[in-house]
Design a protein around this motif. Structure first.
Motif, PDB file in Angstrom:
ATOM      1  N   ALA A 102       3.503  55.641  58.483  1.00  0.00           N
ATOM      2  CA  ALA A 102       3.033  56.919  59.014  1.00  0.00           C
ATOM      3  C   ALA A 102       4.177  57.691  59.669  1.00  0.00           C
ATOM      4  O   ALA A 102       4.256  58.926  59.556  1.00  0.00           O
ATOM      5  CB  ALA A 102       1.909  56.693  60.009  1.00  0.00           C
ATOM      6  N   THR A 103       5.064  56.993  60.347  1.00  0.00           N
ATOM      7  CA  THR A 103       6.186  57.673  61.013  1.00  0.00           C
ATOM      8  C   THR A 103       7.163  58.246  59.990  1.00  0.00           C
ATOM      9  O   THR A 103       7.680  59.356  60.180  1.00  0.00           O
ATOM     10  CB  THR A 103       6.901  56.700  61.960  1.00  0.00           C
ATOM     11  N   LEU A 104       7.401  57.526  58.909  1.00  0.00           N
ATOM     12  CA  LEU A 104       8.226  58.086  57.831  1.00  0.00           C
ATOM     13  C   LEU A 104       7.605  59.371  57.294  1.00  0.00           C
ATOM     14  O   LEU A 104       8.307  60.354  57.025  1.00  0.00           O
ATOM     15  CB  LEU A 104       8.387  57.063  56.703  1.00  0.00           C
ATOM     16  N   GLU A 105       6.275  59.355  57.147  1.00  0.00           N
ATOM     17  CA  GLU A 105       5.588  60.553  56.662  1.00  0.00           C
ATOM     18  C   GLU A 105       5.699  61.701  57.661  1.00  0.00           C
ATOM     19  O   GLU A 105       5.928  62.859  57.278  1.00  0.00           O
ATOM     20  CB  GLU A 105       4.122  60.222  56.386  1.00  0.00           C
ATOM     21  N   LEU A 106       5.570  61.398  58.928  1.00  0.00           N
ATOM     22  CA  LEU A 106       5.692  62.439  59.955  1.00  0.00           C
ATOM     23  C   LEU A 106       7.091  63.033  59.970  1.00  0.00           C
ATOM     24  O   LEU A 106       7.267  64.258  60.090  1.00  0.00           O
ATOM     25  CB  LEU A 106       5.354  61.854  61.332  1.00  0.00           C
ATOM     26  N   ALA A 135       6.594  52.252  64.300  1.00  0.00           N
ATOM     27  CA  ALA A 135       7.182  53.584  64.452  1.00  0.00           C
ATOM     28  C   ALA A 135       8.642  53.487  64.870  1.00  0.00           C
ATOM     29  O   ALA A 135       9.507  54.206  64.352  1.00  0.00           O
ATOM     30  CB  ALA A 135       6.386  54.384  65.484  1.00  0.00           C
ATOM     31  N   CYS A 136       8.950  52.581  65.793  1.00  0.00           N
ATOM     32  CA  CYS A 136      10.341  52.392  66.236  1.00  0.00           C
ATOM     33  C   CYS A 136      11.231  51.970  65.072  1.00  0.00           C
ATOM     34  O   CYS A 136      12.357  52.464  64.918  1.00  0.00           O
ATOM     35  CB  CYS A 136      10.392  51.338  67.342  1.00  0.00           C
ATOM     36  N   ALA A 137      10.732  51.049  64.245  1.00  0.00           N
ATOM     37  CA  ALA A 137      11.517  50.577  63.101  1.00  0.00           C
ATOM     38  C   ALA A 137      11.788  51.713  62.122  1.00  0.00           C
ATOM     39  O   ALA A 137      12.897  51.843  61.580  1.00  0.00           O
ATOM     40  CB  ALA A 137      10.783  49.432  62.411  1.00  0.00           C
ATOM     41  N   ALA A 138      10.781  52.557  61.886  1.00  0.00           N
ATOM     42  CA  ALA A 138      10.960  53.677  60.959  1.00  0.00           C
ATOM     43  C   ALA A 138      11.991  54.668  61.492  1.00  0.00           C
ATOM     44  O   ALA A 138      12.836  55.172  60.743  1.00  0.00           O
ATOM     45  CB  ALA A 138       9.615  54.372  60.740  1.00  0.00           C
ATOM     46  N   VAL A 139      11.938  54.960  62.790  1.00  0.00           N
ATOM     47  CA  VAL A 139      12.896  55.877  63.393  1.00  0.00           C
ATOM     48  C   VAL A 139      14.317  55.345  63.221  1.00  0.00           C
ATOM     49  O   VAL A 139      15.235  56.074  62.813  1.00  0.00           O
ATOM     50  CB  VAL A 139      12.569  56.097  64.889  1.00  0.00           C
ATOM     51  N   ARG A 140      14.488  54.059  63.489  1.00  0.00           N
ATOM     52  CA  ARG A 140      15.841  53.473  63.371  1.00  0.00           C
ATOM     53  C   ARG A 140      16.311  53.455  61.922  1.00  0.00           C
ATOM     54  O   ARG A 140      17.491  53.696  61.637  1.00  0.00           O
ATOM     55  CB  ARG A 140      15.833  52.050  63.937  1.00  0.00           C
ATOM     56  N   ASP A 141      15.401  53.180  61.006  1.00  0.00           N
ATOM     57  CA  ASP A 141      15.781  53.129  59.592  1.00  0.00           C
ATOM     58  C   ASP A 141      16.180  54.497  59.055  1.00  0.00           C
ATOM     59  O   ASP A 141      16.820  54.587  57.998  1.00  0.00           O
ATOM     60  CB  ASP A 141      14.639  52.550  58.758  1.00  0.00           C
ATOM     61  N   GLN A 142      15.814  55.539  59.761  1.00  0.00           N
ATOM     62  CA  GLN A 142      16.231  56.889  59.377  1.00  0.00           C
ATOM     63  C   GLN A 142      17.544  57.286  60.047  1.00  0.00           C
ATOM     64  O   GLN A 142      17.970  58.447  59.982  1.00  0.00           O
ATOM     65  CB  GLN A 142      15.135  57.890  59.737  1.00  0.00           C
ATOM     66  N   GLY A 143      18.173  56.309  60.714  1.00  0.00           N
ATOM     67  CA  GLY A 143      19.449  56.563  61.364  1.00  0.00           C
ATOM     68  C   GLY A 143      19.329  57.307  62.676  1.00  0.00           C
ATOM     69  O   GLY A 143      20.312  57.884  63.160  1.00  0.00           O
TER      70      GLY A 143
END
Length: 371
Positions: free
Chosen positions: A264-268, A289-297
């Protein structure tokens, strides 16, 4: 009128002996016959006699605790606290006054919830504790109202822990409801106070009371800041430019799981690359959500702030420590256990609202001027 074994036999078109064999499980019976008998039992709401020691009493020594997912700390903490109260009371009875607490894992299935209540009714359970949010489906609400009324009529204490009162039901002894709306509002107000205006929200499953109430709190805070309309769920996002997503597009629903939080965070972030904060429906979702944020650099909280809900044990040990809303899960579960045992007086009117407390930690900070 009491339903008898003979009534079930007549309904299933079998002999009383066959009904007894199916219910006792002590003799092989054809699958089709067994299914017919069990359907007749459900249709007639037949209740088996309990153990001989409980025949003279209205209830047995059994207490059922219904949870959506025992592996989820949210439910595990409440169930464990309730079980401690149920199994650890001092008394003068045969077994010291304790009762046997049985945890029933529904997996979030409304059908399993009703099935467990039926099984507990047949065992003449002394009490039933239902934890967590409820399904907002008219058919299920009607079925639950009927089932809980039958349990209460048979002498079973019914306690809700972490879920709101059941509409139209007077069978519930006590409802300990979390202030999910207030907690959701305070969490978003905290982010707004820090200066965030582009806030994504990872909501829980649709048609769950917990999901709706927490989201309503979030939207109410946005509305108060001139950023959304809680009545319609649509956001005006007055500061957004043409073609940019409004607040209604910054809400994504999914299960209460880490994977859901991640996806969901990647989608946001895809919808709003200028997002400065993500609010998650619970702490487990927040981890995703934290993992997605970090994976986006991106960094937390320098680039994107992340917040959760519940204050589960791991939230303070996350890196950085997770801003969240604390629910007194252990205290609520223990109180539900005492109510189920009859050792605590129910709250006035049978309803108690349990306050949610904001825990501001390192995962949220003012947004950077530009990114």
């Amino acid at each position: 009128m009491t339903v008898t074994l003979a009534d079930v036999a007549a309904r299933a078109r079998v002999s009383p002996a066959t009904v007894s064999r199916v219910l006792n499980g002590n003799y092989p019976v054809a699958a089709a016959t067994r299914e017919r008998v069990l359907r007749a039992v459900d249709d007639l709401d037949y209740v088996l006699n309990g153990p001989a020691s409980s025949l003279a009493a209205a209830t047995s020594d059994l207490v059922g605790i219904l949870v959506n997912d025992i592996a989820d700390p949210f439910f595990g903490i409440m169930a464990g606290a309730a079980q401690t109260e149920i199994g650890g009371q001092e008394g003068t009875g045969r077994a010291g006054g304790e009762k046997l607490a049985v945890v029933c894992n529904t997996g979030g299935s409304p059908e399993r919830e009703l099935t467990y209540l039926t099984l507990l009714q047949r065992q003449r359970a002394a009490a039933v504790i239902l934890t967590g949010g409820a399904l907002e489906d008219p058919g299920h609400i009607a079925a639950m109202t009927t089932k809980l009324a039958k349990l209460a009529d048979a002498g079973t204490r019914v306690v809700l822990c972490g879920r709101p009162p059941l509409p139209g039901s007077d069978a519930i002894m006590a409802s300990l409801a979390f202030d999910n709306r207030g907690g959701g509002r305070r969490l978003t107000e905290h982010l707004l106070t820090l200066g965030h205006r582009k806030i994504g929200y990872v909501a829980g499953p649709l048609e769950r009371t917990t999901t709706r109430h927490r989201l309503e709190g979030h939207l109410a805070a946005l509305e108060a800041a001139g950023l959304g309309d809680p009545a319609s769920g649509k956001g005006r996002d007055k500061g957004a430019g043409a073609g940019r997503p409004g607040q209604e597009e910054l809400v994504v629903h999914g299960p209460y799981s880490r994977r859901s939080g991640y996806e969901a965070t990647l989608e946001l972030l895809r919808r709003a690359p200028d997002l400065t904060a993500v609010v998650a429906a619970n702490d487990t979702v927040a981890l995703g959500a934290c993992a997605a944020v970090r994976d986006q650099g991106l960094r937390i909280p320098e680039d994107v702030s992340v917040a959760g809900f519940d204050d589960l044990p791991f939230s303070v040990d996350a890196t950085p420590a997770l801003t969240t809303v604390r629910l007194p899960l252990y205290e609520a579960g223990a109180r539900a256990g005492r109510l189920a045992m009859g050792t605590e007086t129910p709250p006035p009117g049978g309803i108690a609202t349990i306050t949610a407390e904001l825990m501001a930690r390192a995962s949220t900070a003012p947004p950077r001027p530009t990114r």
